[in-house]
Write an enzyme that holds these catalytic residues in place. Structure first.
Site, short mmCIF file in Angstrom:
data_model
loop_
_atom_site.label_atom_id
_atom_site.label_comp_id
_atom_site.label_asym_id
_atom_site.label_seq_id
_atom_site.Cartn_x
_atom_site.Cartn_y
_atom_site.Cartn_z
N GLY A 62 0.44 24.86 28.26
CA GLY A 62 0.94 25.49 27.05
C GLY A 62 1.18 26.96 27.30
O GLY A 62 0.91 27.47 28.40
N GLY A 63 1.68 27.64 26.31
CA GLY A 63 1.96 29.07 26.42
C GLY A 63 0.70 29.90 26.28
O GLY A 63 -0.38 29.40 25.95
N THR A 96 -10.62 30.90 37.74
CA THR A 96 -9.84 31.27 38.92
C THR A 96 -9.26 32.67 38.81
O THR A 96 -8.62 33.14 39.74
CB THR A 96 -8.68 30.28 39.12
N HIS A 123 -14.38 34.14 26.45
CA HIS A 123 -14.41 32.82 27.09
C HIS A 123 -15.86 32.39 27.35
O HIS A 123 -16.25 31.26 27.06
CB HIS A 123 -13.63 32.84 28.40
N GLU A 162 -16.71 31.35 39.83
CA GLU A 162 -15.48 32.13 40.00
C GLU A 162 -15.03 31.94 41.44
O GLU A 162 -15.65 32.47 42.36
CB GLU A 162 -15.72 33.60 39.68
#
Length: 182
Positions: A8-9, A33, A51, A63
């Site tokens: 999605g955007g 990432t 997040h 990470e």
């Protein structure tokens, strides 16, 4: 095990949707990432913090750009967020933004390895990616390279995924049974 691609955007809700897909699972490996938060960009730090705050304390965060390594050793569901920042990190690590042929070879090799690892995954995997090509064509060679490579990466991952979801304006469209472009 299932592989789900969520695309999605920007700011469409795709990460929140990915998290909901495994939300009932107490232990999840969340693979970030993107650029690690080093405090030098306050806006990025805020995004990373938001997040992290959304995720249950029982989820572990990693990470890394080594998605294959995470998938091969995974023992619990995995969320990978996101393929666009992974692609950027691969080209950054190779120092190849000025050598797009070499960058394309690196991305192609890593895309193949990722797809093979997804096909062999022993855990549920949810991958988040940005949908490209819904705006103007970038004016720079590196911008066009990124758009082309991410589009190719998304199609390759969608080809091995069991489910493909498109998130637009906070709404989810299930594309899993949609016709595939040859």
């Amino acid at each position: 095990m299932t592989v789900t691609l969520v695309t999605g955007g920007a700011r469409s809700g795709k990460s929140r949707h990915a998290e909901q897909l495994v939300g009932a699972t107490p232990s999840v490996t969340y693979v970030a990432t993107g650029q690690p938060d080093d405090g030098s960009d306050p806006e990025w730090s805020t995004r990373v913090a938001q997040h992290r705050a959304r995720r249950p304390a029982t989820w572990s965060s990693v990470e890394t750009l080594d998605l294959v390594g995470v998938l091969v050793t995974g023992s619990q569901p995995v969320i990978i967020d996101c393929l666009g920042t992974w692609l950027t990190g691969l080209v950054d690590r190779a120092g190849a933004w000025d050598e797009l042929d070499r960058a394309g070879a690196v991305v192609g090799e890593q895309t193949g390895a990722l797809c093979r690892a997804l096909h062999a995954a022993r855990v549920d995997v949810v991958l988040v990616t940005n949908e490209v090509g819904m705006a103007l064509v970038p004016q720079t060679p590196s911008g066009r390279f990124f758009q082309d490579q991410l589009g190719t990466l998304n199609a390759a991952v969608a080809a091995v995924a069991d489910h493909v979801h498109l998130v637009v304006a906070g709404r989810v469209l299930d594309l899993s049974n949609a016709p595939v472009v040859p």
